[in-house]
Design an enzyme around this catalytic site. Structure first.
Site, short mmCIF file in Angstrom:
data_model
loop_
_atom_site.label_atom_id
_atom_site.label_comp_id
_atom_site.label_asym_id
_atom_site.label_seq_id
_atom_site.Cartn_x
_atom_site.Cartn_y
_atom_site.Cartn_z
N ILE A 1 0.82 -1.17 -0.10
CA ILE A 1 -0.02 -0.02 -0.06
C ILE A 1 1.00 1.25 -0.05
O ILE A 1 1.69 1.50 0.98
CB ILE A 1 -0.97 0.06 1.23
CG1 ILE A 1 -1.78 -1.27 1.24
CG2 ILE A 1 -1.91 1.17 1.23
CD1 ILE A 1 -2.86 -1.39 2.39
N PRO A 2 1.12 1.86 -1.18
CA PRO A 2 2.44 2.67 -1.40
C PRO A 2 2.29 4.30 -0.80
O PRO A 2 2.36 5.07 -1.53
CB PRO A 2 2.18 2.68 -2.97
CG PRO A 2 0.93 2.66 -3.23
CD PRO A 2 0.15 1.76 -2.30
N CYS A 3 2.48 4.28 0.36
CA CYS A 3 2.36 5.55 1.14
C CYS A 3 3.64 6.43 0.66
O CYS A 3 3.56 7.60 1.12
CB CYS A 3 2.22 5.33 2.78
SG CYS A 3 3.37 4.02 3.35
N HIS A 4 4.81 5.48 0.25
CA HIS A 4 5.84 6.36 -0.23
C HIS A 4 5.28 7.14 -1.47
O HIS A 4 6.11 8.09 -1.67
CB HIS A 4 7.02 5.39 -0.53
CG HIS A 4 6.63 4.45 -1.48
ND1 HIS A 4 5.99 3.12 -1.49
CD2 HIS A 4 6.79 4.47 -2.99
CE1 HIS A 4 5.74 2.62 -2.68
NE2 HIS A 4 6.42 3.36 -3.52
#
Length: 160
Positions: free
Chosen positions: A125-128
């Site tokens: 889950i690409p919070c970056h």
């Protein structure tokens, strides 16, 4: 019984935890696991075998989307924000305000940041991919250098 696996990656060790059916938690490096995961095995099978393969492919630059089973243990706005975040494609970025709007509450940009900070499945889950409004990096649970490395793998644009 939970499964815990540590895998070596270009950004350092990743610890994956969950069941044979789904990965529930990914942590950067060493540290304590949530109490929920007190008893665990290190056997690689099921979802973990697929997760390790797909994460390795991601770091090699050959995988742009994950398809291994995950279990998202979040509720309320955090859950909405993390589900919305999964729609941000490889190499793309959004601001905290844009994420809040995607999650159904445009003014909840601070809550969107809190949701990212509590993301139990970073990278997947690409919070970056969430940046400050001016395109600069903001924060990241795995550290700013790790965030830069992940965005660089994806050739995403950001301001230093």
């Amino acid at each position: 019984m939970f499964i815990k696996r540590t895998m070596s990656t270009p950004i350092g060790d990743l610890v994956l935890v969950g069941t044979t059916n789904a990965v529930e938690y990914i942590r950067f490096g060493v540290g304590k696991l949530p109490v929920r995961y007190a008893g665990h095995s290190t056997e690689t099978k099921g979802a973990f075998r697929i997760a390790e393969e797909q994460l390795q492919e991601y770091f090699e630059g050959t995988r742009k989307k994950f398809s291994f089973p995950i279990e998202l243990l979040a509720s309320g706005f955090q859950r909405s924000a993390l589900i919305a975040l999964q729609k941000v494609g490889y190499g793309k970025t959004v601001s905290y305000k844009e994420l809040a709007k995607m999650a159904g509450s445009e003014k909840a940009f601070r809550a969107a940041g809190t949701a990212c900070a509590g993301n139990p499945l970073p990278i997947v889950i690409p919070c970056h991919r969430v940046l400050k409004a001016d395109g600069s990096l903001g924060g990241f649970g795995g550290g700013i250098e790790t965030k830069k490395m992940l965005l660089d793998i994806e050739q995403a644009k950001y301001r230093e």
